[in-house]
Design an enzyme around this catalytic site. Sequence first.
Site, PDB file in Angstrom:
ATOM      1  N   THR A  74     -17.547 -42.598  30.624  1.00 40.48           N
ATOM      2  CA  THR A  74     -16.627 -43.722  30.793  1.00 40.48           C
ATOM      3  C   THR A  74     -15.950 -44.058  29.470  1.00 40.48           C
ATOM      4  O   THR A  74     -14.733 -44.270  29.411  1.00 40.48           O
ATOM      5  CB  THR A  74     -17.377 -44.944  31.362  1.00 40.48           C
ATOM      6  OG1 THR A  74     -17.966 -44.564  32.613  1.00 40.48           O
ATOM      7  CG2 THR A  74     -16.444 -46.116  31.588  1.00 40.48           C
ATOM      8  N   ASN A 157     -17.123 -35.999  42.510  1.00 36.22           N
ATOM      9  CA  ASN A 157     -18.514 -36.464  42.544  1.00 36.22           C
ATOM     10  C   ASN A 157     -18.992 -36.789  43.952  1.00 36.22           C
ATOM     11  O   ASN A 157     -20.180 -36.725  44.232  1.00 36.22           O
ATOM     12  CB  ASN A 157     -18.695 -37.679  41.633  1.00 36.22           C
ATOM     13  CG  ASN A 157     -17.620 -38.729  41.820  1.00 36.22           C
ATOM     14  OD1 ASN A 157     -16.425 -38.448  41.629  1.00 36.22           O
ATOM     15  ND2 ASN A 157     -18.010 -39.924  42.202  1.00 36.22           N
ATOM     16  N   GLN A 185     -19.061 -33.593  36.670  1.00 38.08           N
ATOM     17  CA  GLN A 185     -19.864 -33.018  37.767  1.00 38.08           C
ATOM     18  C   GLN A 185     -19.848 -31.490  37.761  1.00 38.08           C
ATOM     19  O   GLN A 185     -20.705 -30.869  38.387  1.00 38.08           O
ATOM     20  CB  GLN A 185     -19.378 -33.545  39.121  1.00 38.08           C
ATOM     21  CG  GLN A 185     -19.554 -35.046  39.301  1.00 38.08           C
ATOM     22  CD  GLN A 185     -21.014 -35.485  39.447  1.00 38.08           C
ATOM     23  OE1 GLN A 185     -21.908 -34.665  39.642  1.00 38.08           O
ATOM     24  NE2 GLN A 185     -21.249 -36.779  39.345  1.00 38.08           N
ATOM     25  N   HIS A 207     -26.162 -37.670  31.290  1.00 36.98           N
ATOM     26  CA  HIS A 207     -27.186 -37.968  32.308  1.00 36.98           C
ATOM     27  C   HIS A 207     -26.962 -37.255  33.633  1.00 36.98           C
ATOM     28  O   HIS A 207     -27.823 -37.308  34.507  1.00 36.98           O
ATOM     29  CB  HIS A 207     -27.361 -39.476  32.502  1.00 36.98           C
ATOM     30  CG  HIS A 207     -26.240 -40.195  33.204  1.00 36.98           C
ATOM     31  ND1 HIS A 207     -26.324 -40.567  34.521  1.00 36.98           N
ATOM     32  CD2 HIS A 207     -25.044 -40.629  32.767  1.00 36.98           C
ATOM     33  CE1 HIS A 207     -25.213 -41.221  34.858  1.00 36.98           C
ATOM     34  NE2 HIS A 207     -24.414 -41.261  33.812  1.00 36.98           N
ATOM     35  N   THR A 244     -22.741 -46.142  14.252  1.00 38.93           N
ATOM     36  CA  THR A 244     -23.835 -45.197  13.967  1.00 38.93           C
ATOM     37  C   THR A 244     -24.181 -44.422  15.232  1.00 38.93           C
ATOM     38  O   THR A 244     -24.333 -45.005  16.304  1.00 38.93           O
ATOM     39  CB  THR A 244     -25.072 -45.960  13.443  1.00 38.93           C
ATOM     40  OG1 THR A 244     -24.663 -46.685  12.286  1.00 38.93           O
ATOM     41  CG2 THR A 244     -26.209 -45.017  13.096  1.00 38.93           C
ATOM     42  N   CYS A 336     -20.433 -49.403  44.196  1.00 42.12           N
ATOM     43  CA  CYS A 336     -20.058 -50.095  42.971  1.00 42.12           C
ATOM     44  C   CYS A 336     -21.319 -50.630  42.311  1.00 42.12           C
ATOM     45  O   CYS A 336     -22.416 -50.532  42.858  1.00 42.12           O
ATOM     46  CB  CYS A 336     -19.024 -51.183  43.234  1.00 42.12           C
ATOM     47  SG  CYS A 336     -19.406 -52.220  44.617  1.00 42.12           S
TER      48      CYS A 336
HETATM   49  N1  PLP Z   1     -16.872 -39.104  35.985  1.00 37.13           N
HETATM   50  C1  PLP Z   1     -17.563 -38.675  37.051  1.00 37.13           C
HETATM   51  C2  PLP Z   1     -16.988 -37.597  37.912  1.00 37.13           C
HETATM   52  C3  PLP Z   1     -18.803 -39.219  37.345  1.00 37.13           C
HETATM   53  O1  PLP Z   1     -19.474 -38.790  38.419  1.00 37.13           O
HETATM   54  C4  PLP Z   1     -19.319 -40.236  36.502  1.00 37.13           C
HETATM   55  C5  PLP Z   1     -20.626 -40.882  36.810  1.00 37.13           C
HETATM   56  O2  PLP Z   1     -20.869 -41.349  37.911  1.00 37.13           O
HETATM   57  C6  PLP Z   1     -18.562 -40.653  35.400  1.00 37.13           C
HETATM   58  C7  PLP Z   1     -17.349 -40.068  35.175  1.00 37.13           C
HETATM   59  C8  PLP Z   1     -19.056 -41.731  34.461  1.00 37.13           C
HETATM   60  O3  PLP Z   1     -20.065 -41.220  33.630  1.00 37.13           O
HETATM   61  P1  PLP Z   1     -20.945 -42.147  32.653  1.00 37.13           P
HETATM   62  O4  PLP Z   1     -22.031 -42.720  33.505  1.00 37.13           O
HETATM   63  O5  PLP Z   1     -21.471 -41.208  31.598  1.00 37.13           O
HETATM   64  O6  PLP Z   1     -20.043 -43.178  32.063  1.00 37.13           O
END
Ligand code: PLP
Length: 393
Positions: A74, A157, A185, A207, A244, A336
């Site tokens: 994000t 996703n 993804q 993650h 940092t 959400c």
């Molecule tokens: N983009 C996609 C396709 C995702 O599936 C996700 C997570 O759900 C994100 C971006 C956001 O990732 P993060 O949790 O590392 O901000």
Amino acid sequence: MPEKVRTYLDWNATAPLSAAARQAVLAALALDGNPSSVHGEGRAARALIDGARRDVAALAGAEAAHVTFTSGATEAANMVLTPDFRMGRTPLSIGRLYVSAIEHPAVREGGRFGKDKVTEIPVTPVGVVDLAALEHLLATHDASAGLPMVAIMLANNETGIVQPVREAAAIVRRHGGLLVVDAVQGAGRLPLSIADLDADFLILSSHKLGGPKGAGALVARGEVLMPKPLIHGGGQEKGHRSGTENVSAIAGFAAAARAAIEGMDGRNIGIAGLRDRMEAGMAEIAADVVIHGRLPGRDVSRLCNTTFFSLPGLKSETGQIAFDLEGIALSAGSACSSGKVGASHVLTAMGFDAGLGALRVSLGATTSEADVERFLAAFGRIAGRRRHGVAAA
Ligand code: PLP
């Protein structure tokens, strides 16, 4: 009472922390230094980050010098989706952002572009970005305000549908634009190379790969073209992202990236086999199940691990709760932060009714045949109750 077995089939939401990543995080937590300090402790932390940068670059088929660590995908999206770029020392303006209608909200929100500077690229009814529409949008782009920027994800996703990024890149190049690819993804599930995709930037998240939450990266094609920083301060990450570095999370991210590269093909073939067995079982149990992206004559390329399905008469929320009570963790694809299930913007972009319920099952490296059998048993019970009107709502 014996403990109830839980079956985790929500790897696209987050992958369980892998043993290798956990070990790397713990080892990094033992490092005392600040990576910006010149003493030995600082240099040890710096060395760890330098190594991690090489590992994450390898995952993206990129150069280590072009990887900027962030707090996640994000943040990387918010960093790169901006009208303000620099080409070396020269400011460069981006006039408009074109995002596919099925992007994750992290991208779809448009980052630092004003809402009036963001245009959606439609997708076709089979869930792939409409390249003819992209061509038309870029052909009619008003270049007086700046270059066009296009954001298209590598794989969705919710549906797992793989997007025609290379073909889109050819169109973007023809119109002199920039291409940003959310590879969150796809990484670890598809071969990945920023040069082969002909993208300017890739977005990654730790993650989704089995690394810790709260780490990600913006990967650039080169060093000259970079966005105006989102976070200003001490000038870490070559001034692109101050603050940092989160040394332990970055160490875990790198361990997950290494594991994703090692044995990728074999692992993904195994996961695809389980997914196929699961989908065949679902169709045997409920002939009316719709697997999005797998319709006769309208088959598209999908990630090896994702099944997005609708069962007539089963709402997303009802279905999700029913599976949870059965011990199965899956998701409605579009949840959400409040946990409330909304209509899937991906399915509506594909032309489905906003009220259509859909559930996403996503498998991963440690998913077993027993997990799939437990899912199918629960699926059978829920599909049966639906027929008798209990789980249906
Ligand atoms: N983009 C996609 C396709 C995702 O599936 C996700 C997570 O759900 C994100 C971006 C956001 O990732 P993060 O949790 O590392 O901000």
